[in-house]
Structure formats: C-alpha cells, structure tokens
Design an enzyme around this catalytic site. Structure first.
Site, short mmCIF file in Angstrom:
data_model
loop_
_atom_site.label_atom_id
_atom_site.label_comp_id
_atom_site.label_asym_id
_atom_site.label_seq_id
_atom_site.Cartn_x
_atom_site.Cartn_y
_atom_site.Cartn_z
CD GLU A 1 -2.45 0.74 3.15
OE1 GLU A 1 -2.68 -0.45 3.89
OE2 GLU A 1 -3.59 1.71 3.24
CE LYS B 1 -6.69 1.50 3.47
NZ LYS B 1 -5.70 1.38 4.34
CB CYS C 1 -4.42 -2.25 4.36
SG CYS C 1 -3.20 -2.37 5.79
C1 ACM Z 1 -4.32 0.10 7.27
O1 ACM Z 1 -5.27 -0.37 6.80
N1 ACM Z 1 -2.48 0.93 6.32
C2 ACM Z 1 -3.95 -0.40 8.42
#
Ligand code: ACM
Length: 261
Positions: free
Chosen positions: A37, A108, A141
């Site tokens: 990420e 995200k 993530c």
């Molecule tokens: C995260 O979503 N970077 C923990």
C-alpha cells in the site's frame, strides 16, 4: 500461473528511492506481482497538503507510468498501492496494470485510523478483472476486517485477491487466512516493512506478507523486517471449486434471506 509479492520499505516522500525499489521488478519473472500500500509515498502524512503534493494522477502519474513500462517489458501484471489525486480529491488507491496497457483502479473503501483525516473514502465498486484465463480482485489493507469486501470480489468471480497493505495490528495477517477459506479464493497479501517516524507520530510495520490458498494453506511467507520477493506457482482454477463438502457450497448455501441488510 506464477504469482508473488514484493515486500519492501517505501521511504517517506522520496519518490526517486521508491521508484528505484519498484524498478527491481525489471529483474523478476512472474505472471502477477503485488506491491505494498502507498508504495510511491510512504504512509505517515502530516497534513493533507503534504499528501496532495505527493499524490499522483492515475494513469498519467509517474509511478503508474513506471508500472506500465515494467508490465509491458516483462509481460507481467502488477498490483500496487498508490496515493492518488483525482480532480483534487485524494484517495488511498491500488492499481492493477496489465502487460497490454490496461489500468484498473480500486480506491480503499475502509480507511484506517488517521487515514480518515487525509484521504477520502473510496467510491469504486468491488470488481474482478480478467487476466490470463483468471480473474483478479483488489483490496487494500484494513479492508481485511470487513468480510463483505472480499466476498463481493468473489461474487464477481475473483480467483486471486491482491491486497497491498501497510499492516500494523498484530492479528492482521491471520485474518486473511479466514478470508481465503470462507471464500475459497487465493489471497496475495503484500505488506511493507520498516519504521516510519514523522513528527510525534511513529509506526512499526509488521511485514509477514503471504500467499494463501483457497483452503487456507500459507504457501509463501515473508519475514517481519526483510525486503523480499517471493513467487510461487499456483493452479488458479482451484478457486473455482466453492464446494466445502458435496452438499455444501459457500456461495449457493448463503442465506441472504436471513441476513441483516
Ligand atoms: C491499514 O489499513 N493501513 C492498516
């Protein structure tokens, strides 16, 4: 199909250093590789202005263009987490770049902790994209803790879920084993390593990137703190079989009529 991850430590704000890391992919032979990420920028932003100055357009920004160049030259697909700037809006995004020049973006959906102060929540649907007789989905993530996200990808036919990550919570990578089993899907979790300190904030990232099969076996695993590239051979069509027993199918047996909506 050969799939893998590249675990490394992006350097905060140092695009050139991060591009030099990414350029190591010119020496890798695989069909698909997943990077962490925010691998173009690092993680701990101090302000939205700082993020705005580092975020890039997709697909015209320099990081996506580098990924496209590698994908074409090496005939491989790359999934990588990037800070994205789109019409002044900032997203924590992931791109899926194919050798033929296609670029798909996932933004995200579930922002973690302070990310909520800097990024806007994603607005892209959970989708699966065709690649080499398979279908690829993306998560980022913290999406791991929302089972609906991975399930949505699988309902769209994803056989391999690619998950760039900057994991922090100690149980994070164990959760992805459950996600793989309950969806009978491959998961490639590409985490970063290293310690980031910016002003008063600091974070230790936990590495341990892994590739999990549809029955929950971990077939590749990285260390807590080493830069590593791991590639494995999989038979991706294993993810098509959704039967747990001859009378139990994880998709057909769902009781959507009883679930909370
Ligand atoms: C995260 O979503 N970077 C923990």
């Amino acid at each position: 199909m050969r799939i893998g991850f590249y675990q490394f430590s992006p350097i905060f704000g140092d695009k050139q250093a991060n591009h030099d890391k990414i350029a190591k992919l010119f020496n890798v032979n695989t069909d698909l590789i997943v990077l962490p990420e925010l691998c173009n920028t690092g993680y701990l932003f101090k302000s939205r202005t700082e993020l705005k100055n580092l975020a890039e357009n997709i697909p015209n920004g320099e990081t996506t263009r580098l990924l496209m160049q590698i994908a074409r030259k090496k005939n491989l697909a790359i999934v990588a987490g990037l800070a994205e700037k789109y019409k002044g809006i900032l997203y924590n995004s992931s791109v899926f770049v194919t050798p033929s020049g296609k670029v798909h973006t996932y933004r995200k959906a579930h922002l973690f902790c302070d990310e909520k102060f800097y990024f806007t929540r994603g607005n892209t649907k959970f989708q699966a994209y065709k690649y080499k007789n398979s279908k690829i989905g993306m998560l980022i993530c913290f999406d791991y803790i929302f089972p609906e996200a991975c399930r949505s990808l699988v309902l769209h036919g994803a056989e391999i879920v690619c998950q760039p990550a900057n994991l922090i919570l100690p149980y994070a990578e164990r959760v992805t084993i459950s996600r793989a089993i309950e969806n009978r899907v491959f998961i490639v979790l590409a985490n970063r390593i290293g310690f980031e300190k910016r002003g008063k904030k600091h974070i230790q990232f936990i590495g341990r990137s892994q590739i999990v099969t549809p029955t929950g076996e971990v077939i590749a695993k990285a260390s807590y703190d080493e830069e590593e590239i791991k590639i494995v051979n999989i038979y991706h069509k294993l993810a098509i079989n959704k039967n747990v027993t001859k009378y139990n199918n994880i998709l057909k047996d769902r009781r959507v009529d009883l679930y909370f909506k």
